[in-house]
Design a protein around this motif. Structure first.
Motif, PDB file in Angstrom:
ATOM      1  N   LEU A 184      47.946  14.862 -16.224  1.00 41.41           N
ATOM      2  CA  LEU A 184      48.276  13.953 -17.188  1.00 41.41           C
ATOM      3  C   LEU A 184      48.061  15.399 -18.273  1.00 41.41           C
ATOM      4  CD1 LEU A 184      46.417  11.168 -17.617  1.00 41.41           C
ATOM      5  CD2 LEU A 184      48.777  10.815 -17.587  1.00 41.41           C
ATOM      6  N   ASP A 185      47.076  16.424 -17.923  1.00 37.29           N
ATOM      7  CA  ASP A 185      47.547  17.932 -19.030  1.00 37.29           C
ATOM      8  C   ASP A 185      48.962  18.377 -18.592  1.00 37.29           C
ATOM      9  OD1 ASP A 185      44.493  16.947 -19.156  1.00 37.29           O
ATOM     10  OD2 ASP A 185      44.019  18.249 -17.785  1.00 37.29           O
ATOM     11  N   ASN A 188      51.292  16.181 -20.939  1.00 38.05           N
ATOM     12  CA  ASN A 188      50.633  16.113 -23.162  1.00 38.05           C
ATOM     13  C   ASN A 188      50.737  17.941 -23.136  1.00 38.05           C
ATOM     14  OD1 ASN A 188      49.080  13.926 -24.020  1.00 38.05           O
ATOM     15  ND2 ASN A 188      48.588  14.198 -22.256  1.00 38.05           N
ATOM     16  N   SER A 191      53.975  18.992 -24.613  1.00 35.79           N
ATOM     17  CA  SER A 191      55.071  17.117 -25.210  1.00 35.79           C
ATOM     18  C   SER A 191      54.618  18.733 -25.999  1.00 35.79           C
ATOM     19  CB  SER A 191      54.375  16.187 -25.295  1.00 35.79           C
ATOM     20  OG  SER A 191      52.896  16.476 -25.364  1.00 35.79           O
ATOM     21  N   ARG A 192      53.701  19.753 -26.222  1.00 34.44           N
ATOM     22  CA  ARG A 192      52.800  19.884 -27.122  1.00 34.44           C
ATOM     23  C   ARG A 192      53.114  21.162 -27.502  1.00 34.44           C
ATOM     24  NH1 ARG A 192      47.765  19.126 -29.760  1.00 34.44           N
ATOM     25  NH2 ARG A 192      47.469  21.095 -29.110  1.00 34.44           N
ATOM     26  N   VAL A 213      43.582  20.141 -25.665  1.00 37.56           N
ATOM     27  CA  VAL A 213      44.808  18.902 -25.095  1.00 37.56           C
ATOM     28  C   VAL A 213      43.969  17.689 -23.650  1.00 37.56           C
ATOM     29  CG1 VAL A 213      46.952  18.789 -23.116  1.00 37.56           C
ATOM     30  CG2 VAL A 213      47.181  21.171 -24.504  1.00 37.56           C
ATOM     31  N   MET A 216      42.170  15.379 -25.354  1.00 36.61           N
ATOM     32  CA  MET A 216      42.228  14.600 -25.355  1.00 36.61           C
ATOM     33  C   MET A 216      43.396  13.463 -24.516  1.00 36.61           C
ATOM     34  SD  MET A 216      46.007  16.626 -28.214  1.00 36.61           S
ATOM     35  CE  MET A 216      46.360  15.494 -28.660  1.00 36.61           C
ATOM     36  N   VAL A 217      43.351  14.633 -23.199  1.00 34.35           N
ATOM     37  CA  VAL A 217      43.248  13.819 -22.496  1.00 34.35           C
ATOM     38  C   VAL A 217      42.445  12.553 -22.034  1.00 34.35           C
ATOM     39  CG1 VAL A 217      44.062  13.535 -19.278  1.00 34.35           C
ATOM     40  CG2 VAL A 217      45.785  15.067 -21.302  1.00 34.35           C
ATOM     41  N   GLN A 220      42.523   9.793 -24.137  1.00 36.23           N
ATOM     42  CA  GLN A 220      43.046   8.657 -24.123  1.00 36.23           C
ATOM     43  C   GLN A 220      42.606   7.982 -23.115  1.00 36.23           C
ATOM     44  OE1 GLN A 220      46.580   8.403 -25.818  1.00 36.23           O
ATOM     45  NE2 GLN A 220      45.637   6.066 -24.433  1.00 36.23           N
TER      46      GLN A 220
END
Length: 394
Positions: A184-185, A188, A191-192, A213, A216-217, A220
């Protein structure tokens, strides 16, 4: 999670074997990462970055998601092509008309160019069972239908055979994804990622993932868990030769154990009272005292005669070696006098010697022959002491 276990014992007492056994018992959904203490030292990433990446690879996230999909056996597919906008002599897929059939319904749907390209790329034709995501348009080829003509053509086929789906063609299905926090890191971070470098080459400007990041993961994932959409599976991080870690790495591990999302950390070492790397301080196992205080210690002891004999028997069966009882006793003597690892190596060498003699069984003579050709660690030390004056030294 958040527990630390230290495996301490002399070399060859089964510390790594315990880690391998743990990985086999955890099951497919529980992550297990094995690394050496020397792996954290590199030029591209910081030590703490390598450790936190390994820790997050050990946290599994089971994500449950309900999605609308078109699912069924393909009974007819018609791809409509159009001239290429830049080359009129070349045809490109413009749309597709596809008929899907289930046990209860048959439906014809029309889709755009992206789905048509996926169908061509995956070689989907009549008889295949497919899924089309109603929202994203992703096409998944599940295999060949058992009820189709193509599924009944061959008795032996490498293609996967699946039954024809039941229910309606358009349905809501639950999908389960197994990912790790590290996965997931990366998603993300990609995408960033931006900037001139990434625009030209499609890569990230840095090889390390920002703390923002990861925060945020984590946020989420916690929201998914609260909503019942995800479940967390804490795994195991096994660090072999962990006395090679330095004070900075030990300090980071101690802080990481106090966070919420952290796996079970297993440290293995064969050191006694040793210097903590990066300092002049001597400490038990070469670990800081505060880290030892947070851990439970499991001591491993040298194998006794019966254990050595049983392990040699198992090894002989695994390597398909037939060995006489007297030869097994002789190898057990060697393992008891020297080490189990040396006895296991002699077992393989004795089998090669028996093969050279065109014998199906390993005899005492084979063991004696290979034992006379090679030295164990004690014999090697005696040899070095004997010829110490004649050997070169730096």
């Amino acid at each position: 999670s958040g527990k630390c276990i230290i495996l301490a014992g002399p070399p060859g007492t089964g510390k790594t074997a315990i880690a391998v056994a743990i990985s086999k018992e955890l099951g497919p959904n529980v992550p297990f990462i094995q690394m050496s203490g020397s792996e954290i030292y590199g030029t591209e990433k910081k030590k703490t970055e390598i450790l936190i990446e390994a820790i997050r690879k050990c946290i599994g996230v089971e994500i449950h998601e309900m999605r609308k999909v078109y699912e069924g056996e393909v009974t007819n597919v018609n791809i409509i092509t159009a001239p290429h906008p830049y080359n009129p002599y070349q045809k490109v897929p413009e749309s597709v008309r596809i008929t899907l059939k289930t046990t209860d319904e048959e439906k014809t749907i029309e889709a755009g160019a992206s789905i048509a390209q996926q169908i061509i790329a995956q070689g989907i034709s009549e008889g295949h069972v497919i899924q089309i995501d109603a929202e994203t348009g992703r096409v998944a080829n599940l295999g060949i239908s058992l009820e189709s003509k193509k599924g009944k053509t061959y008795d032996v086929d490498t293609s996967r055979k699946v039954p024809r789906p039941s229910g309606k063609v358009l349905k809501e299905k639950e999908f389960v994804y197994m990912m790790t926090l590290a996965d997931l890191d990366e998603l993300n971070a990609k995408s960033r990622s931006g900037g001139f470098f990434s625009l030209l080459f499609g890569g990230s400007e840095t090889k390390e993932i920002d703390t923002e990041v990861r925060m945020m993961v984590d946020q989420q994932v916690k929201e998914w868990v609260d909503q019942g959409k995800a479940f967390i599976h804490p795994g195991v991080l096994f660090i072999d030769d962990s006395h090679l870690l330095d004070l900075e790495a030990f300090s980071f591990l101690g802080r990481a154990m106090e966070s919420e999302l952290v796996p079970i950390i297993v440290l293995a070492t064969n050191r006694g009272i040793a210097t903590i790397r990066g300092t002049d301080i001597k400490s038990p196992l070469g670990f800081p005292i505060d880290l030892i205080d947070r851990a439970v210690i499991i001591a491993t002891h040298p194998y006794d005669r019966n254990s050595i004999k049983e392990i040699l028997k198992i090894r002989a069966v695994e390597e398909k070696i037939e060995i006489e009882k007297e030869a097994l006793e002789r190898l057990t003597d060697v393992g008891e006098r020297s080490s189990l690892r040396y006895a296991v190596q002699l077992l393989s060498l004795a089998a090669q010697n028996a093969k050279r003699r065109k014998s199906e069984k390993v005899t005492v003579e084979d063991v004696q022959r290979v034992n006379s050709l090679f030295m164990d660690i004690n014999e090697a030390a005696d040899y070095l002491r004997k010829y110490e004056e004649k050997l070169l030294t730096h």
